[in-house]
Design a protein around this motif. Structure first.
Motif: not given
Length: 446
Positions: A197-216
């Motif tokens: 489902d779409a929720t699982a995809i969003q969660e996966s993208f969030c996990e990827f985003a957290f790999k970037v240490t600086d949000p900027k």
């Protein structure tokens, strides 16, 4: 495994667009490269011409005898079925076997890594970014999911300190990467056969985003539910495209950055989706420290990517564009660009659906996006890695469309139909083997 210790790289699925970029890279750094693919294509022809040994039958005997467990890395694509005899043999013999994304992770771990994620726009954005960095003199290698017209290759540069990679959400592959600077271009539902489902995809993208240490250092379109540097067209954000004009079928625009305004940037790829792709690449390069003059010069010289709104014919009598779009959002983007460039002209779209599962999951979206064209020609579904699903067919899709000017044709019927068609603009759309027919279609329409 230390890549310096291996002498040979064997690819199962070497003709894939991402796999072939890796094959070219390993050949460049001096490894012996060979592999298997299901069918010959123009891409495998190019790899063979460069000296790689490639075969097209699932045959254990075709694996080179010199490729031993000790000196060989095996790279596989997720599209290969589990019962593939070569894969089973290599597993049983104890070879080191890695997914493409794992290998990219190994290569890029010791580089400054730009990672481009998103359900749409990865290839275009990463290609523009790779071109900007290469043209500015950066020590970069860009691994791409398309053939960039400027280089006639899916590999840009031969650098050792900086890498640009597409962060592919399929099979959660992007979680193997080590990004220093990254973007997420979009988070639409796709690959529901993997995620559910779409929720699982969003969660996966969030996990990827957290790999970037600086949000900027994470770049996102304004409104995406992630924390990062925001991008937008004609609305408030950290980086904004505004003052958009069209001159000689190309865009001219200004970009407001957090510190300055860059004026009169020229960019030839049509469509607002490509403006966002260009803005994303610009923002990443700008934040990295690339001079604004180098960025603007590279954007002006970028020639595009094969099968991404790729002009095959562009005359006063006829226009033919080929595009890889295989999701309703991408088809909408193609339609927007065509209407912006050719208002009032008849547009005939040829669409080959890709995967039974994707057709099933997004059939209403496909029906709506395709119905916008003046005329639609549907081919049968390209199965790729899948077996047929009961009730899922192009006939089913056709029945859901609101546009009455739609017909289902075979590949054999397609060329005669197009030859007799009176449209001014023709667009071929899809991620299957329709791309192999482009030269033949072009010849018929000239």
């Amino acid at each position: 495994m230390n890549l310096n210790q291996i002498h040979n790289v064997y690819f199962i699925g070497i003709g894939g667009i991402g796999m072939s970029a890796l094959a070219r890279y390993f050949q460049y750094i001096g490894k012996s490269v060979s592999g298997y693919d299901k069918t010959p294509t123009r891409l495998t022809d190019e790899l063979i011409a460069s000296g790689m040994k490639i075969h097209f039958e699932d045959s254990i005997e075709a694996i080179p005898a010199s490729y031993t467990q000790e000196n060989t890395l095996v790279v596989i694509t997720p599209a290969i079925p589990k019962n593939h005899s070569e894969w089973k043999f290599l597993q049983e013999k104890g070879y080191t076997i890695k997914k493409r994304a794992e290998v990219l992770g190994m290569i890029t771990k010791d580089t400054y890594c730009f990672a481009v994620a998103g359900t749409h726009g990865k290839t275009t954005t990463s290609s523009i970014l790779g071109h900007i960095l290469y043209e500015s003199g950066a020590d970069v290698t860009a691994f791409l999911g398309g053939i960039v017209e400027n280089y006639h290759s899916n590999l840009i540069g031969k650098g050792k300190s900086i890498s640009v990679v597409e962060a592919d959400e399929f099979d959660r592959s992007f979680l193997y990467l080590h990004p220093d600077l990254a973007c997420v271009t979009s988070m639409d539902a796709d690959h529901l056969d993997i995620y559910g489902d779409a929720t699982a995809i969003q969660e996966s993208f969030c996990e990827f985003a957290f790999k970037v240490t600086d949000p900027k250092h994470l770049f996102i379109p304004k409104g995406l539910p992630l924390k990062g540097t925001t991008l937008a067209i004609n609305e408030e954000a950290d980086f904004v495209v505004h003052n958009i004009r069209i001159e000689n079928s190309a865009y001219l625009f200004d970009v407001r950055t957090p510190t300055e305004t860059i004026k009169d940037i020229a960019f030839a790829l049509p469509g607002h989706h490509n403006l966002m792709n260009a803005l994303t690449a610009l923002a990443m390069a700008y934040t990295f420290g690339t001079p604004t003059g180098s960025i603007a010069k590279a954007l002006a010289s970028f020639q595009g990517i094969q099968r991404r709104f790729s002009y095959q014919i562009k005359t006063e009598k006829r226009v033919y564009i080929d595009d890889y779009a295989h999701h309703p959002t991408e088809i909408n983007a193609v339609h927007q660009a065509v209407r912006e460039l050719y208002p009032g002209e008849k547009v005939t779209a040829v669409f080959q659906p890709h995967l039974f599962s994707r057709t099933k999951d997004f059939v209403d979206g496909f029906a709506e996006s395709l119905s916008q064209f003046d005329e639609v020609v549907l081919l049968d579904i390209y199965p790729a890695r899948e077996l047929p699903m009961e009730g899922v067919s192009s006939t089913w899709l056709m029945g859901k469309m609101t546009n009455p000017n739609v017909r289902l044709v075979t590949k054999q019927q397609l060329i005669p139909f197009l030859r007799d068609n009176d449209a001014f603009v023709f667009v071929t759309i899809g991620a299957g083997d329709l791309g192999e027919m482009v030269p033949e279609i072009k010849k018929a329409l000239l």
